[in-house]
Design a protein around this motif. Structure first.
Motif, mmCIF file in Angstrom:
data_model
loop_
_atom_site.group_PDB
_atom_site.id
_atom_site.type_symbol
_atom_site.label_atom_id
_atom_site.label_comp_id
_atom_site.label_asym_id
_atom_site.label_seq_id
_atom_site.Cartn_x
_atom_site.Cartn_y
_atom_site.Cartn_z
ATOM 1 N N HIS A 31 0.804 -1.226 0.000
ATOM 2 C CA HIS A 31 0.000 0.000 0.000
ATOM 3 C C HIS A 31 0.839 1.278 0.000
ATOM 4 O O HIS A 31 0.555 2.213 -0.766
ATOM 5 N N ARG A 32 1.855 1.349 0.848
ATOM 6 C CA ARG A 32 2.651 2.583 0.948
ATOM 7 C C ARG A 32 3.324 2.901 -0.380
ATOM 8 O O ARG A 32 3.321 4.056 -0.830
ATOM 9 N N GLY A 33 3.913 1.881 -0.998
ATOM 10 C CA GLY A 33 4.557 2.085 -2.287
ATOM 11 C C GLY A 33 3.558 2.451 -3.368
ATOM 12 O O GLY A 33 3.819 3.331 -4.202
ATOM 13 N N ARG A 34 2.396 1.798 -3.332
ATOM 14 C CA ARG A 34 1.380 2.072 -4.347
ATOM 15 C C ARG A 34 0.845 3.498 -4.238
ATOM 16 O O ARG A 34 0.611 4.156 -5.254
ATOM 17 N N GLN A 35 0.670 3.981 -3.007
ATOM 18 C CA GLN A 35 0.187 5.352 -2.826
ATOM 19 C C GLN A 35 1.187 6.365 -3.388
ATOM 20 O O GLN A 35 0.802 7.384 -3.970
ATOM 21 N N GLY A 37 -9.285 -10.214 -0.516
ATOM 22 C CA GLY A 37 -9.081 -9.104 -1.435
ATOM 23 C C GLY A 37 -7.805 -8.326 -1.176
ATOM 24 O O GLY A 37 -7.393 -7.512 -2.004
ATOM 25 N N GLN A 38 -7.169 -8.541 -0.010
ATOM 26 C CA GLN A 38 -5.909 -7.859 0.290
ATOM 27 C C GLN A 38 -4.736 -8.715 -0.198
ATOM 28 O O GLN A 38 -4.711 -9.919 0.033
ATOM 29 N N TYR A 39 -3.801 -8.080 -0.855
ATOM 30 C CA TYR A 39 -2.653 -8.824 -1.384
ATOM 31 C C TYR A 39 -1.478 -7.868 -1.555
ATOM 32 O O TYR A 39 -1.622 -6.642 -1.566
ATOM 33 N N ILE A 40 -0.288 -8.461 -1.671
ATOM 34 C CA ILE A 40 0.900 -7.709 -2.035
ATOM 35 C C ILE A 40 1.284 -8.127 -3.443
ATOM 36 O O ILE A 40 0.805 -9.149 -3.949
ATOM 37 N N LEU A 41 2.137 -7.358 -4.090
ATOM 38 C CA LEU A 41 2.482 -7.628 -5.490
ATOM 39 C C LEU A 41 3.952 -7.979 -5.634
ATOM 40 O O LEU A 41 4.822 -7.289 -5.093
ATOM 41 N N PHE A 95 9.820 4.576 -0.929
ATOM 42 C CA PHE A 95 8.813 5.297 -1.712
ATOM 43 C C PHE A 95 7.979 6.211 -0.813
ATOM 44 O O PHE A 95 7.622 7.329 -1.199
ATOM 45 N N GLU A 96 7.688 5.734 0.402
ATOM 46 C CA GLU A 96 6.899 6.570 1.318
ATOM 47 C C GLU A 96 7.700 7.795 1.745
ATOM 48 O O GLU A 96 7.116 8.859 2.012
ATOM 49 N N ASP A 97 9.038 7.683 1.810
ATOM 50 C CA ASP A 97 9.869 8.867 2.076
ATOM 51 C C ASP A 97 9.497 9.995 1.116
ATOM 52 O O ASP A 97 9.381 11.159 1.506
ATOM 53 N N CYS A 98 9.334 9.626 -0.161
ATOM 54 C CA CYS A 98 9.050 10.632 -1.195
ATOM 55 C C CYS A 98 7.731 11.348 -0.931
ATOM 56 O O CYS A 98 7.648 12.580 -1.027
ATOM 57 N N ILE A 99 6.702 10.574 -0.582
ATOM 58 C CA ILE A 99 5.386 11.192 -0.401
ATOM 59 C C ILE A 99 5.320 11.957 0.921
ATOM 60 O O ILE A 99 4.663 13.003 1.014
ATOM 61 N N VAL A 100 6.030 11.475 1.949
ATOM 62 C CA VAL A 100 6.078 12.209 3.223
ATOM 63 C C VAL A 100 6.773 13.550 3.012
ATOM 64 O O VAL A 100 6.300 14.599 3.483
ATOM 65 N N VAL A 148 1.071 -2.363 8.843
ATOM 66 C CA VAL A 148 2.315 -2.067 8.121
ATOM 67 C C VAL A 148 2.123 -2.168 6.615
ATOM 68 O O VAL A 148 2.607 -1.319 5.857
ATOM 69 N N THR A 149 1.401 -3.179 6.171
ATOM 70 C CA THR A 149 1.351 -3.512 4.751
ATOM 71 C C THR A 149 0.165 -2.914 4.007
ATOM 72 O O THR A 149 0.284 -2.580 2.826
ATOM 73 N N PHE A 150 -0.964 -2.759 4.681
ATOM 74 C CA PHE A 150 -2.179 -2.349 3.978
ATOM 75 C C PHE A 150 -2.716 -0.983 4.414
ATOM 76 O O PHE A 150 -3.834 -0.618 4.057
ATOM 77 N N THR A 151 -1.938 -0.237 5.219
ATOM 78 C CA THR A 151 -2.329 1.119 5.585
ATOM 79 C C THR A 151 -1.081 2.002 5.551
ATOM 80 O O THR A 151 0.029 1.511 5.367
#
Length: 471
Positions: free
Chosen positions: A63-67, A106-110, A324-329, A404-407
């Motif tokens: 999720h964090r990377g996808r956002q 429905g929750q998954y990682i890629l 990736f979350e570093d970038c959005i933060v 951690v993974t989905f929020t």
């Protein structure tokens, strides 16, 4: 000398050092804001390279990377090139396979390919007119006062470039970070774990995946383990994680087969005995390092992101996602302080350091969970209890992995909440067990069983057991 700040543009010049995953994504973020962006990468352009050097551990995008990708319009494209993994598939020694879902239905990682993702991000960054990619530029030094940077090129020549902001995204062995080490009150630590990793390939069988593709396959063996992630070409990338001393004990092809026959017997026909004998010795086991540092900035001139700031071991699948979350933060802090770098950089450090340190610690913890705890009945029982409670109380009880993974719950807050939930649930289980024992005892006292009937029953049980011999 190229004095980029003398250009008539009002927007500031941002120099992103490192053209890997986080550097390329960061270039997109800064370019989208209208900055004059220059990316500097030591390696050649991987989009044109015949062979891609560097790490190849498959990546788990969550999720964090996808956002973060969504923010620059890249999410759909990257997700379409990934393979959903809905659960862990645990491979026991006896060959039995047991799935442990990652989250709710429905929750998954890629599973995504590192090199392909890097190429896509570089191409996206290059699509901005205000971005320039510079390959084969190795950073030699930079000034904390002026932002003057010196690069060397393959022909031996030097190039000096001045920038308003330097963004260090150049990995665990960052050249940008060397300047930080000269600063007073800069904290830095690195820890090599005693385990290394080795990659093997599991080819397709009759043009199809050799195992079920929508799982992250794990062979947990207490002190070591093997995992396998699916690729789009129908192969699996298998990664063996093991103490270096155990890798070094295996010196011949027959010993490789003997080792796999003992610990991963079901994998031998899938990888192939000949391939195992050959590929095990193709490259030595690679090391893994965990790096923590603080602060992440110097004045208003430089900031570290990704592995340059917080290299983590790969056992929570959050290394790339955290980068990736570093970038959005950082982007969110830029909005908060209206791009005033003097205010943005210290605030970014204040907000991000505790989270990155938390995920570094969690990644270490999860290695123990993946190689050992998944074999434990208590672990599996607690997973089920956590999931049931999450279903009944979705806002009160949230499993750590889900947070951690989905929020985008802050990493350190997820850890704090996890410890609190763990304490509450364990106390609840203890009180429940105590209540059951007391309740059962009370019923036995109020309604004592017929001793004669009990003796007859016990005698029947004994008669059935005695043919099996002494205990």
């Amino acid at each position: 000398m190229d004095n980029l700040t003398e250009r008539p543009k009002k927007k500031k010049v941002v120099a992103v050092v490192g053209g890997g995953l986080v550097g390329a994504l960061n270039a997109c973020f800064f370019a989208k804001r209208g900055f004059d962006v220059h990316v500097f990468e030591t390696r050649e352009d991987i989009r044109r390279a015949k062979t891609v050097r560097g790490r190849s551990i498959n990546l788990a995008l969550s999720h964090r990377g996808r956002q973060s990708l969504k923010h620059v319009g890249m999410e759909e494209k990257i997700v379409s090139q990934g393979i959903p993994m809905h659960a862990r598939m645990i491979h026991s020694l006896n060959g039995m396979q047991s799935p442990i879902p990652y989250g709710k239905k429905g929750q998954y990682i890629l599973s995504v390919d590192r090199a392909n993702l890097n190429k896509e991000l570089l191409t996206e960054a290059e699509s901005y007119a205000n971005t320039k990619l510079n390959f084969e530029h190795k950073l030699q030094d930079w000034s904390t006062e002026t932002g003057m940077m010196t690069f060397s090129k393959p022909d031996g020549s030097k190039q000096e470039i001045e920038a308003d902001l330097i963004v260090g995204c150049d990995g665990a062995f960052s050249a940008v970070r060397k300047q930080f080490l000269r600063q007073s009150r800069f904290n830095y630590s690195q820890t090599y774990i005693p385990h290394g990793y080795m990659e093997l390939t599991m080819p397709p069988i009759c043009g199809e995946y050799a195992m079920k593709p929508n799982y992250l396959h794990i062979w947990p063996r207490n002190t070591f383990m093997m995992i396998a992630l699916p690729n789009l070409d129908k192969t699996f990338t298998c990664t063996l994680f093991m103490p270096f001393e155990d890798f070094e004990k295996i010196t011949t092809g027959d010993e490789v087969i003997g080792f796999f026959h003992k610990y991963f017997p079901d994998a031998i026909p899938l990888i192939g005995a000949d391939a195992l004998r050959r590929d095990y010795f193709r490259l030595p086991a690679q090391a893994m390092v965990s790096i923590k540092c603080s602060p992440y900035h110097i004045g208003d001139k430089c900031v570290l992101m990704g592995d340059a700031a917080h290299a983590v071991v790969p056992f929570y699948g959050q290394g790339m996602n955290a980068g990736f979350e570093d970038c959005i933060v950082f982007d969110e802090v830029m909005d908060q302080f209206k791009e005033d770098l003097g205010a943005v950089l210290p605030e970014y450090t204040r907000v991000r350091v505790p989270d990155d340190h938390a995920i570094a610690d969690l990644a270490m913890y999860n290695y123990i969970e993946m190689r050992s705890h998944v074999n434990s009945n208590w672990f599996l029982f607690r997973k089920r209890v956590d999931n049931i409670l999450h279903f009944l109380l979705p806002k009160k009880i949230i499993p750590l992995y889900t947070m951690v993974t989905f929020t985008r719950t802050r990493y350190h807050e997820a850890v704090e909440r996890w410890h609190w939930q763990d304490k509450v649930i364990n106390r609840g289980l203890l009180f429940g067990a105590t209540g059951a024992i007391l309740g059962g005892s009370y019923l036995l006292v109020k309604n004592p069983p017929d001793i004669n009937k009990l003796c007859i029953t016990m005698e029947k049980v004994w008669n059935k057991l005695t043919p099996f011999g002494p205990f």
